[in-house]
Write an enzyme that holds these catalytic residues in place. Structure first.
Site, short mmCIF file in Angstrom:
data_model
loop_
_atom_site.label_atom_id
_atom_site.label_comp_id
_atom_site.label_asym_id
_atom_site.label_seq_id
_atom_site.Cartn_x
_atom_site.Cartn_y
_atom_site.Cartn_z
N ARG A 38 8.41 -5.87 7.08
CA ARG A 38 8.49 -6.33 8.47
C ARG A 38 7.17 -6.59 9.17
O ARG A 38 7.17 -6.96 10.34
CB ARG A 38 9.34 -5.34 9.29
N HIS A 123 14.63 5.55 -2.66
CA HIS A 123 15.11 4.25 -3.13
C HIS A 123 14.77 3.98 -4.60
O HIS A 123 14.79 2.85 -5.04
CB HIS A 123 14.56 3.14 -2.22
P1 NAD Z 1 9.14 -1.99 6.77
O1 NAD Z 1 8.50 -3.17 6.17
O2 NAD Z 1 10.43 -2.17 7.46
O3 NAD Z 1 8.14 -1.33 7.83
C1 NAD Z 1 6.82 -1.06 7.52
C2 NAD Z 1 6.14 -0.50 8.77
O4 NAD Z 1 4.84 -0.07 8.41
C3 NAD Z 1 5.98 -1.53 9.88
O5 NAD Z 1 6.30 -0.92 11.12
C4 NAD Z 1 4.50 -1.90 9.81
O6 NAD Z 1 3.96 -2.28 11.07
C5 NAD Z 1 3.90 -0.60 9.33
N1 NAD Z 1 2.65 -0.74 8.59
C6 NAD Z 1 2.28 -1.74 7.74
N2 NAD Z 1 1.09 -1.47 7.20
C7 NAD Z 1 0.69 -0.29 7.73
C8 NAD Z 1 -0.45 0.52 7.57
N3 NAD Z 1 -1.46 0.17 6.76
N4 NAD Z 1 -0.53 1.69 8.26
C9 NAD Z 1 0.47 2.06 9.10
N5 NAD Z 1 1.57 1.32 9.30
C10 NAD Z 1 1.68 0.18 8.61
O7 NAD Z 1 9.24 -0.88 5.62
P2 NAD Z 1 10.18 0.42 5.50
O8 NAD Z 1 10.37 1.05 6.81
O9 NAD Z 1 9.67 1.21 4.38
O10 NAD Z 1 11.63 -0.11 5.11
C11 NAD Z 1 11.90 -1.22 4.30
C12 NAD Z 1 12.22 -1.02 2.85
O11 NAD Z 1 11.12 -1.59 2.19
C13 NAD Z 1 12.31 0.32 2.21
O12 NAD Z 1 13.62 0.52 1.84
C14 NAD Z 1 11.46 0.21 0.91
O13 NAD Z 1 12.25 0.57 -0.19
C15 NAD Z 1 11.16 -1.24 0.81
N6 NAD Z 1 9.86 -1.70 0.31
C16 NAD Z 1 9.07 -0.91 -0.48
C17 NAD Z 1 7.84 -1.37 -0.89
C18 NAD Z 1 6.99 -0.49 -1.76
O14 NAD Z 1 7.52 0.24 -2.59
N7 NAD Z 1 5.67 -0.51 -1.59
C19 NAD Z 1 7.38 -2.63 -0.49
C20 NAD Z 1 8.22 -3.43 0.32
C21 NAD Z 1 9.46 -2.94 0.71
#
Ligand code: NAD
Length: 240
Positions: A38, A123
């Site tokens: 997001r 997850h």
């Molecule tokens: P999300 O993308 O909905 O939210 C991420 C949040 O983190 C946002 O509010 C953003 O502003 C904030 N953010 C981004 N970079 C940041 C940083 N450096 N420091 C602090 N805040 C930061 O992600 P979510 O809430 O984890 O939910 C979405 C789903 O995404 C989860 O179910 C997860 O499984 C999946 N996902 C996982 C990965 C991974 O494993 N790395 C990557 C993409 C999505």
């Protein structure tokens, strides 16, 4: 932006805690080069034929398996990514006996790469893959190097051990997460928009008084009464 006063408050909450728990999401790994969903440059803002939520759903996996894998291999497999300062600090706190668990929505395995041991993966993980027919395990490199739909020697389709939309969370992981959050005296939440349920609902099991949230931008839940630090989590945790 955050103030040095808030960093000092965080330090003192951590110093007076005996059992902290970390709850995090995709934002924890953006500083390792893995896009979240997001943020401005997250996967939701990129143009695909279907929204990522649709592609990463159980129905889509079953009905359009080849397309699922095309997206998955390109966007979800970041196997060479390395832990950043946030992963490393959390691993250090666990070693020092300050942090009892990392509860993560991430599927990238970076907390374990950084040295954290008690990691509850709500997850699942891209690093585990199984045949849907016979249950044989497959290394992730086989998935990465596959073309089209990866198949098992028995002919079955291989599926990553990742919880897709519409799929239930693993009961054992869920119960252990609830238990850890219930027993914690400090809950540190970071890098999550708190939009994805049931994961986001877990923080409601916290019984203690002190919650610290480190996130870029306000998460979707009511943040009143918490210490909110608006910043990059790797950067912020490096200051502690
Ligand atoms: P999300 O993308 O909905 O939210 C991420 C949040 O983190 C946002 O509010 C953003 O502003 C904030 N953010 C981004 N970079 C940041 C940083 N450096 N420091 C602090 N805040 C930061 O992600 P979510 O809430 O984890 O939910 C979405 C789903 O995404 C989860 O179910 C997860 O499984 C999946 N996902 C996982 C990965 C991974 O494993 N790395 C990557 C993409 C999505």
């Amino acid at each position: 932006m955050y103030s040095s006063e808030n960093i000092e408050k965080f330090k003192s909450l951590l110093a007076s805690s005996d059992r902290a728990v970390f709850f995090g999401g995709a934002g924890v790994s953006t500083e390792s080069g893995i896009p979240d969903f997001r943020s401005q440059d997250g996967l939701y803002k990129q143009k695909y034929k279907y929204p990522p939520e649709t592609i990463l759903s159980h129905t889509f996996f079953v009905e359009h398996t080849a397309e699922f894998y095309e997206f998955y291999r390109e966007k979800m497999l970041c196997l060479d990514a390395q832990p950043n300062a946030a992963h490393r600090k959390l691993a250090q706190w666990e070693k020092e006996g300050k942090l009892s668990a990392v509860i993560t929505q991430n599927i990238d395995g970076l907390h374990q790469k950084a040295g954290s041991r008690n990691v509850l993966e709500l997850h699942g993980s891209v690093w585990r893959n199984f045949c849907l027919q016979c249950g044989s395990p497959y290394p992730v490199r086989d998935i990465q190097n596959s073309v089209g739909v990866p198949h098992c020697r028995c002919g079955g389709i291989i599926k990553p051990d990742v919880v897709l939309y519409e799929e239930p969370l693993d009961d054992i992981v869920l119960n252990r997460s609830v238990e850890e959050i219930r027993k914690a005296d400090l809950l540190i939440i970071g890098g999550t928009s708190l939009n994805v349920y049931p994961a986001a609902g877990l923080i409601d099991f916290f019984n203690g008084n002190n919650i610290v949230v480190i996130n870029r931008g306000t998460p979707a839940k009511n943040m009143s009464g918490v210490l909110f630090i608006d910043g990059k989590i790797g950067e912020v945790l490096s200051l502690l």
